[in-house]
Design a protein around this motif. Structure first.
Motif, short mmCIF file in Angstrom:
data_model
loop_
_atom_site.label_atom_id
_atom_site.label_comp_id
_atom_site.label_asym_id
_atom_site.label_seq_id
_atom_site.Cartn_x
_atom_site.Cartn_y
_atom_site.Cartn_z
N THR A 1 8.76 47.83 57.19
CA THR A 1 8.87 46.55 56.50
C THR A 1 10.31 46.05 56.41
O THR A 1 10.59 45.10 55.72
N SER A 2 11.22 46.72 57.12
CA SER A 2 12.63 46.35 56.95
C SER A 2 13.01 45.20 57.88
O SER A 2 12.45 45.04 58.95
N TYR A 3 13.95 44.40 57.43
CA TYR A 3 14.40 43.30 58.27
C TYR A 3 15.85 42.93 57.99
O TYR A 3 16.47 42.21 58.76
N GLU A 4 16.42 43.45 56.89
CA GLU A 4 17.73 42.97 56.48
C GLU A 4 18.82 43.26 57.51
O GLU A 4 19.59 42.38 57.88
N THR A 5 18.88 44.51 58.01
CA THR A 5 19.95 44.84 58.96
C THR A 5 19.78 44.04 60.25
O THR A 5 20.77 43.60 60.83
N ILE A 6 18.53 43.84 60.68
CA ILE A 6 18.31 43.09 61.93
C ILE A 6 18.69 41.63 61.74
O ILE A 6 19.35 41.02 62.58
N LEU A 7 18.29 41.09 60.58
CA LEU A 7 18.66 39.71 60.25
C LEU A 7 20.17 39.52 60.34
O LEU A 7 20.67 38.51 60.83
N LEU A 8 20.91 40.53 59.88
CA LEU A 8 22.36 40.41 59.82
C LEU A 8 23.04 40.70 61.16
O LEU A 8 24.13 40.21 61.42
N LEU A 9 22.40 41.50 62.00
CA LEU A 9 23.08 41.87 63.25
C LEU A 9 22.75 40.93 64.39
O LEU A 9 23.65 40.35 65.00
N THR A 10 21.48 40.75 64.70
CA THR A 10 21.13 39.90 65.85
C THR A 10 20.20 38.77 65.45
O THR A 10 19.88 37.94 66.29
N ASP A 11 19.73 38.76 64.22
CA ASP A 11 18.82 37.73 63.74
C ASP A 11 17.56 37.66 64.61
O ASP A 11 17.00 36.59 64.82
N GLY A 12 17.14 38.81 65.14
CA GLY A 12 15.91 38.85 65.91
C GLY A 12 16.06 38.44 67.37
O GLY A 12 15.19 38.69 68.18
N GLY A 13 17.18 37.86 67.69
CA GLY A 13 17.35 37.32 69.02
C GLY A 13 17.92 38.32 70.00
O GLY A 13 18.11 39.46 69.64
N VAL B 1 20.09 39.11 51.07
CA VAL B 1 18.94 38.28 51.45
C VAL B 1 18.56 37.29 50.35
O VAL B 1 18.45 36.09 50.60
N MET B 2 18.37 37.80 49.14
CA MET B 2 17.91 36.91 48.06
C MET B 2 18.88 35.77 47.83
O MET B 2 18.48 34.63 47.58
N ILE B 3 20.19 36.08 47.89
CA ILE B 3 21.17 35.04 47.62
C ILE B 3 21.17 34.01 48.75
O ILE B 3 21.23 32.81 48.51
N SER B 4 21.03 34.50 49.98
CA SER B 4 21.06 33.57 51.10
C SER B 4 19.82 32.67 51.07
O SER B 4 19.86 31.55 51.56
N VAL B 5 18.73 33.16 50.50
CA VAL B 5 17.50 32.37 50.50
C VAL B 5 17.37 31.50 49.25
O VAL B 5 16.96 30.35 49.32
N PHE B 6 17.73 32.05 48.10
CA PHE B 6 17.46 31.36 46.83
C PHE B 6 18.62 30.50 46.35
O PHE B 6 18.48 29.79 45.37
N ILE B 7 19.78 30.61 46.99
CA ILE B 7 20.94 29.87 46.49
C ILE B 7 21.50 28.98 47.59
O ILE B 7 21.79 29.45 48.69
N PHE B 8 21.58 27.69 47.30
CA PHE B 8 22.07 26.77 48.33
C PHE B 8 23.42 26.16 47.97
O PHE B 8 23.97 25.38 48.71
N ASP B 9 23.90 26.52 46.81
CA ASP B 9 25.10 25.86 46.30
C ASP B 9 26.30 26.79 46.48
O ASP B 9 26.27 27.93 46.04
N SER C 1 28.92 38.48 49.55
CA SER C 1 28.11 38.95 50.69
C SER C 1 27.80 37.81 51.65
O SER C 1 27.93 37.97 52.87
N VAL C 2 27.42 36.67 51.12
CA VAL C 2 27.06 35.54 51.98
C VAL C 2 28.28 35.04 52.76
O VAL C 2 28.19 34.68 53.93
N ILE C 3 29.43 35.06 52.08
CA ILE C 3 30.65 34.60 52.75
C ILE C 3 31.05 35.55 53.87
O ILE C 3 31.43 35.12 54.96
N VAL C 4 30.92 36.85 53.63
CA VAL C 4 31.22 37.81 54.70
C VAL C 4 30.32 37.55 55.90
O VAL C 4 30.76 37.51 57.05
N ARG C 5 29.05 37.30 55.61
CA ARG C 5 28.09 37.02 56.70
C ARG C 5 28.51 35.78 57.49
O ARG C 5 28.50 35.79 58.71
N ASN C 6 28.89 34.71 56.77
CA ASN C 6 29.30 33.50 57.47
C ASN C 6 30.58 33.73 58.26
O ASN C 6 30.74 33.21 59.35
#
Lengths: 284, 290
Positions: A215-227, B230-238, B245-250
């Motif tokens: 059921t995991s998806y977080e690491t994949i979402l962050l690394l390749t986003d499924g693509g 994940v939750m922050i990226s989905v539930f927070i738009f502001d 975490s979201v900033i590191v991702r961006n």
């Protein structure tokens, strides 16, 4: 005193489960309207061209990640608790492998992206250029699933290490002395002494890590986003994309609900086999 | 005669040496395998810090604070307004601390009551933790979005704190219950005889004994909130209620073409609380089996 916990178990949890199952029968989108349309979402899933590949990816990802987690975690636990003469060295190596356990997932994925980045600044590309004069290789688009498996497997082996180390440490030392005196080889000691003692912890890890990988998806979402082109998309990530990228909550729910029977079978079966206490890891 | 003895002795000592050498083999093999396997991991983290102080490139030529300028002049990135890192830090901290307080508070009392109380439905309540633990996060996420939207907590830190706090509560309760189970009955009786009220018994007798468990679940609740993405990226738009975490991702998608200096600095900054806990709470870290 019990109120928050009971509220969670009996109100939030049941509401969550009921809601997502109900939503899976609707065509709900970001307007949150309840337009029920029966089994349409599930029929759509049967015809989803990506879902076949997604299913295969999920199985490959779950099995391979599990193998790496179990094997490497076992190697760390065995070498650092049993074979290293110096206890300090053992603790030192276990400390290193605790690092992924405390790092945010985003940082782990960032480090992986940095190592395998397609740009000239990627670690692997820099090293290969330095050593062999290679041109930059887009590793992440060439081997998306493999790199995801390595990320989840290697960074996820800390949990196996923690559980198995403490299990090995709790084996009575005199068994090892007796085995040595009787002239047992190292292989025989592992096979006939250590593994039988670790039978339960290993089963425990296989059950829970199997479920969590499925059921995991977080690491994949962050690394390749499924693509690219769904090549590293797994079941849970597909549900995530459908729900939160295309905002098709109905269809996303339907896909994620399809995971529930698999999980229910595993949980009910292991509950019958092992009982609640063992299955939950015996408390502490 | 004596030469024969000597030969024999020599043979014996040689054999002993060979035996000792053979017994040392697993030790040496372990050290080699673990070094080869662990050094790359350790280097990744060390190099993250090194690159953050470098002037671009894998092997920095000069030491510079240039990548760290976000600390005083904010973070500006591709297509983004200038972000105040301290506000992001405060948001991350709010989620981590909020989750820990809610989760540990709920779990501590529930664990105590389930361990020591006798009430109808106790067993069912306890066993329901198995279901909540096995329920997939992705399935819950969609319903959570609906619920947050319905109660008006979407795009707020409070919404994420509530979800995270309750989400981890079952497992935390189960763990702390194990600690309560270990407290000897005699102590509880003794305290009762000394006319302590139930609450007093809880704080004076139980709490000190289950303290290692409290530390362990607080630590994990904090780390889970601190690292949430994940939750922050989905539930927070502001942007104003975003977290690090979201900033590191961006940043790391933007930075690939620019040499990773800034994202390494932000990540290092982001890891500081984790590292502090890492160095001061290893016992708890090794205790956690979730």
């Amino acid at each position: 005193m019990l109120a928050p916990f009971m509220f969670n178990q009996y109100v939030i949890f049941i509401a969550t489960a009921a809601l997502v199952i109900l939503i899976s029968f609707t065509g709900m989108d970001s307007a949150f309207r309840w337009n029920f349309r029966g089994l349409l979402n599930f029929r759509k899933a049967l015809n989803d061209p990506a879902l076949g590949m997604v299913a295969v990816n999920t199985v490959v990802f779950t099995v391979c990640t599990m193998l790496i987690k179990m094997a490497w975690g076992f190697v760390i636990a065995l070498t650092t608790t049993l074979y290293m003469r110096s206890q300090r060295a053992g603790v030192f190596f276990r400390m290193i492998w605790l690092l992924p356990r405390i790092s945010p997932t985003v940082v782990e994925a960032m480090l992986w992206t940095w190592v395998f980045s397609s740009s000239e600044y990627g670690v692997l590309n820099s090293v290969m250029h330095l050593l062999y004069g290679w041109e930059p290789v887009p590793w992440l688009t060439q081997y998306p699933l493999l790199l995801n498996i390595l990320l989840a497997g290697i960074m996820g082996s800390s949990f196996t290490m923690v559980v198995l180390s403490s299990a090995i440490q709790s084996i009575n030392k005199s068994y090892f002395y007796v085995a040595k005196v009787d002239g047992a080889s190292e292989m025989a000691i592992i096979k006939d002494l250590v593994i039988p003692f670790l039978k339960w912890p290993l089963t425990f890890l296989v059950i829970w890590q199997g479920l969590s990988m499925l059921t995991s998806y977080e690491t994949i979402l962050l690394l390749t986003d499924g693509g690219p082109m769904y090549r590293s998309e797994t079941w849970a990530l597909h549900a995530f994309h459908k729900a939160f990228s295309t905002l098709d909550f109905g269809y996303g729910s339907a896909i994620s609900v399809l995971l529930l029977p698999v999980i229910a079978v595993v949980v009910v079966f292991s509950y019958r086999m092992f009982g609640f206490n063992k299955l939950m890891g015996g408390g502490k | 005669m004596s030469s024969l003895m000597m030969q024999r002795n020599e043979h014996k000592s040689l054999r002993n040496r060979a035996l000792r050498l053979r017994q040392g083999v697993p030790n040496v093999v372990s050290l080699v395998v673990m070094s080869v396997g662990s050094v790359p991991l350790l280097l990744m983290y060390v190099w993250m810090v090194v690159v953050s102080f470098g002037d671009g490139g894998l092997v920095p030529r000069h030491f510079t604070f240039q990548n760290w300028s976000f600390l005083w002049s904010g973070l500006s990135g591709v297509g983004r307004a200038n972000l105040n890192i301290w506000r992001l830090l405060a948001n991350s901290l709010a989620i981590a601390v909020g989750e820990a307080v809610l989760q540990v508070g709920g779990a501590l009392f529930a664990g105590y009551v389930i361990s020591r109380g006798r009430f109808p439905g106790r067993k069912v309540l306890l066993q329901s933790t198995l279901l909540t633990h096995a329920f997939p996060a992705i399935t819950g996420l969609i319903a959570a979005f609906y619920i947050l939207n319905a109660v008006g907590l979407i795009n707020t830190l409070a919404g994420v704190i509530l979800l995270k706090g309750f989400g981890g509560m079952p497992m935390a309760t189960w763990i702390i219950k194990g600690f309560f189970d270990d407290v000897p009955r005699e102590l509880e009786w003794a305290s009762k005889i000394d006319s302590g009220s139930r609450l007093k018994t809880f704080f004076h007798v139980f709490l000190p004994l289950v303290w290692p468990g409290v530390m362990a679940i607080s630590l994990f609740a904090f780390l889970s909130g601190w690292g949430e993405y994940v939750m922050i990226s989905v539930f927070i738009f502001d942007d104003r209620v975003n977290t690090i975490s979201v900033i590191v991702r961006n940043l790391y998608s933007d930075e690939a073409a620019r040499g990773f200096g800034v994202v390494m600095a932000v990540s290092t900054f982001y890891m500081i609380p984790c590292l502090i806990l890492y160095f001061f709470a290893q016992k708890s870290l090794l205790k956690m089996k979730i």
